[in-house]
Design an enzyme around this catalytic site. Structure first.
Site, short mmCIF file in Angstrom:
data_model
loop_
_atom_site.label_atom_id
_atom_site.label_comp_id
_atom_site.label_asym_id
_atom_site.label_seq_id
_atom_site.Cartn_x
_atom_site.Cartn_y
_atom_site.Cartn_z
N GLU A 94 59.52 23.71 57.94
CA GLU A 94 60.82 23.58 57.27
C GLU A 94 61.68 22.46 57.86
OE1 GLU A 94 64.58 26.46 56.11
OE2 GLU A 94 63.16 27.07 57.65
N ASP A 95 61.64 22.32 59.19
CA ASP A 95 62.62 21.45 59.85
C ASP A 95 62.06 20.22 60.54
OD1 ASP A 95 64.62 23.22 59.12
OD2 ASP A 95 64.39 24.44 60.93
#
Length: 719
Positions: A94-95
């Protein structure tokens, strides 16, 4: 793989001297793993640290400290290496630039699937934060169905976020704490993970109501010396008797948490002294037979309170929890709560699905808590595809997370658990959706009862079905389980759709007849072209739109037949569309004039709501005459079903008992009374309006006739 991913995957693993303290703590907690798996865990940290390099938490710490702390929570549960590696890497997809493919290549497909299952959906666009959270929750439940370890990581992630909640804004703290108490703590309880559940509840309570938590916590810590001495004396007496019986045991005193005390005070309207004035002990023995032996010992020390014994060993809770519960009369006038269980039961009660982790590695298969968790999730996902939105799905899950349950028996002796306050219709749908859809009544302990009857533990329930029966909208008012609510809504939507298709067919055919055509006589190519042009997948979708008023039948007929509307022949009375009153969702009876079978009626086409039926003499029709294209010539069919609302005004003498006399006369005419209202009242005369239900005009005339016979009634008028 791009160059950034390649560089991240090929990071070097540091030696012991370069490992920070937070990672050393994780490796110490994971010391139960073999050396080669610990090396893999360190490699996962090195990759994660490189991927998150430069990222910091709100508190200012390096971001990698969060996923490592999450893995630490799981290491305390002694989970497998794949779960720990996925926890360390759970935010990378996600990051960071790392992709699922890169993780799969480096750590295996299982780890990549776990990380993907935990990943949120924040990058998608939603109408609100609530909708985004609900969709993220739906995705997590789907991932849980594939691998239960997803929820372990998610719960550990939530637990560490709650431990470090102070860095968030006040608004975020309240939102996260409320979600924790409403969803995540109940899920931990449903999965039998008592240790994590208790800490989530305590942290959530402290964040949401800091003052209440502080006061309760202070009171708990400030227990008087007398109470502590009493606790020690009771513990010594029970221990002495167990030892005399030659039993091996562990005896643990239990302290109530601020959250459990707060809930009891609020839910049972008790004072703090009433809630805290209970002594709690847990007796842990070696074998199941010794549990019942220990129960006899406890009952010999202090007398049991009648009706407070529960055997969750013979009938486990839905989350796999097993224990004997009893309440004893204490020596100081305070009750003593005692739980008795084996070491294995205690482990499962504390850790739930994480106990004796045996997923794919080192074991014969998932334990009973895991099997129960899988069956619960499977039941939720049966309804998942039928729910209209993620928010509705989340609400259904919340309903299913009731802390209290009732245990019921089928006629063949099988045990079923349902939430507290569940009804016979909930039981029917828990057996099978078709049983629920066709239910007409129930037999509880061999006595015939209505479907809305609430059930109690120990009852034997049998559902009476009929193939012609169908769900009713009223069922939604009293069902408790999410599965039943979703199934009823889905079936009602299906029935409404079928009724809309049938009514739309009749309306469009009537409009086509005006143009000397019909659906059967239309060339197939012509019909298909119209459907394609207006993006209808099937003819049924067009017919439903016609019935719901989203398309005018005359305009659709003109487009389909390609004829001049000036050639349309005039409507004749036999062209009327006849209704039976059973058309769900597409025919509505106006509240302004309340038409009933036998009245002369006319329909008005309302966009999205179908046909609104009015009496011909309704004063509102003057306004509707301005849109003649929306008028529908309708009438009553030969056979009409159902009860219809009607309002009657009675002019009566103003004296005691008159209302009861009128109500009794209405009831004798076999009419239900929905509401009563005094419209006018003076010294001698009153005007009372009754909202009642009748079958048709004949039934209404019978009601009026019976009321007029009363000497105290001077006049009757239909609204």
């Amino acid at each position: 793989m791009n160059s950034a991913e390649l560089a991240l995957v090929q990071v070097s693993v540091p030696g012991d001297e370069d490992v920070p303290g937070y990672m050393r703590a994780l490796e110490t907690a994971a010391a139960y793993l073999p050396a080669e798996q610990l090396r893999l865990l360190r490699r996962a940290w090195a990759v994660g640290a490189a991927a998150h390099e430069g990222q910091v938490r709100r508190s200012g710490e390096p971001y990698i400290t969060h996923p490592v702390a999450v893995a630490g929570v799981l290491a305390d549960q002694k989970v497998d290496i794949e779960t720990l590696v996925a926890a360390v890497l759970h935010d990378t997809i996600e990051d960071t630039p790392l992709t699922r493919a890169a993780l799969a290549s480096e750590f295996g497909e299982s780890v990549a699937e776990l990380v993907e299952g935990v990943t949120k959906l924040d990058k998608l666009q939603f109408a609100s934060r609530r909708e985004a959270d609900a969709e993220s929750f739906r995705k997590m439940m789907l991932a849980m169905a594939r691998d239960l370890r997803v929820i372990l990581i998610k719960l550990a992630d939530r637990l560490h976020n709650m431990r470090t909640l102070g860095a968030q804004s006040a608004e975020a703290r309240e939102r996260i704490a409320r979600e924790t108490l409403e969803v995540y703590a109940p899920i931990a309880q449903r999965l039998g993970m008592n240790l994590i559940k208790s800490e989530l509840q305590d942290l959530g309570f402290r964040a949401l109501y800091p003052m209440r938590h502080r006061i309760l916590d202070k009171h708990i810590r400030a227990q008087p010396l007398l109470r502590r001495e009493a606790m020690a004396k009771i513990e010594a007496q029970i221990a002495q008797r167990l030892t005399k019986e030659g039993m091996g045991y562990r005896l643990v005193s239990r302290v109530k948490s601020p959250w459990s005390i707060y809930n009891k005070m609020r839910g049972e309207a008790k004072t703090f002294e009433q809630v805290i004035d209970v002594f709690g002990f847990r007796v842990i023995v070696g074998k199941v037979a010794e549990c019942y032996h220990a129960l006899g010992v406890a009952h010999s020390v202090y007398k049991p309170v009648d009706g407070r014994f529960r055997d969750f060993i013979a009938i486990p809770k839905a989350n796999g929890y097993q224990s004997l519960h009893t309440v004893l009369f204490g020596p100081y006038g305070s009750p003593i709560e005692v739980q008795i269980r084996t070491e294995e039961m205690d482990l499962i009660a504390e850790r739930g699905i994480a106990a004796h982790w045996a997923y794919k590695h080192g074991g014969d298969g998932p334990n009973s808590a895991q099997q129960r968790a899988h069956s619960w999730i499977s039941g939720l996902l049966e309804t998942e595809s039928d729910t209209g939105s993620s928010l509705e799905f989340l609400e259904n899950v919340k309903v299913d997370l009731f802390p209290d349950e009732v245990y019921l028996f089928t006629p063949k002796g099988a045990i079923m658990s349902l939430p507290r306050n569940a009804t016979a219709i909930d039981f029917a749908y828990s057996v099978h959706t078709d049983v629920g859809n066709q239910a007409v009544a129930a037999r509880v302990d061999r006595k015939l009862v209505p479907l809305r009857t609430r059930l109690a533990s120990g009852q034997t329930v049998e559902i009476v079905t009929a193939k012609s029966s169908q769900p009713r909208p009223q069922w939604l008012e009293f069902v408790v389980t999410g599965k039943a609510r979703t199934a009823i809504r889905q079936q009602l939507k299906q029935l409404e759709h079928e009724d809309a298709v049938q009514l739309g067919h009749r309306m469009l055919d009537s409009a086509l007849e005006d143009l000397d055509s019909s659906l059967e006589r239309l060339p197939a190519a012509q019909l298909d072209a119209y459907l394609a042009e207006h993006r209808y997948p099937r003819l049924e979708a067009l017919l439903s739109d016609v019935a719901l008023g989203n398309r005018m039948p005359a305009q659709v007929a003109q487009s389909l037949s390609r004829k001049d509307p000036a050639r349309a022949r005039a409507h004749h009375r036999e062209d009327r569309i006849l209704i039976t009153g059973a058309e769900r969702g597409v025919v509505t009876f106006a509240n302004c004039c309340m038409p009933i079978p036998g009245d002369e009626i006319m329909g008005y086409h309302t966009a999205g709501r179908g046909v609104m039926v009015h009496r011909i003499e309704c004063p509102n029709l003057a306004e509707y005459r301005k849109s003649p294209e929306r008028w529908v010539d309708i009438g009553w069919d030969r056979v009409v079903t159902g009860d219809y609302n009607v309002a009657l005004r009675f002019q009566v003498e103003n004296r005691p008992g008159v209302l009861a006399q009128v109500a009794a006369a209405v009831a004798k005419a076999k009419s239900n009374i929905d509401a009563v209202e005094y419209l006018e009242r003076d010294t001698n005369v009153s005007v009372i309006q009754f909202a009642i239900e009748v079958r048709d005009r004949t039934h209404l005339a019978d009601v009026i006739r019976k009321v007029r016979r009363l000497g105290v009634v001077h006049g009757v008028q239909r609204q």
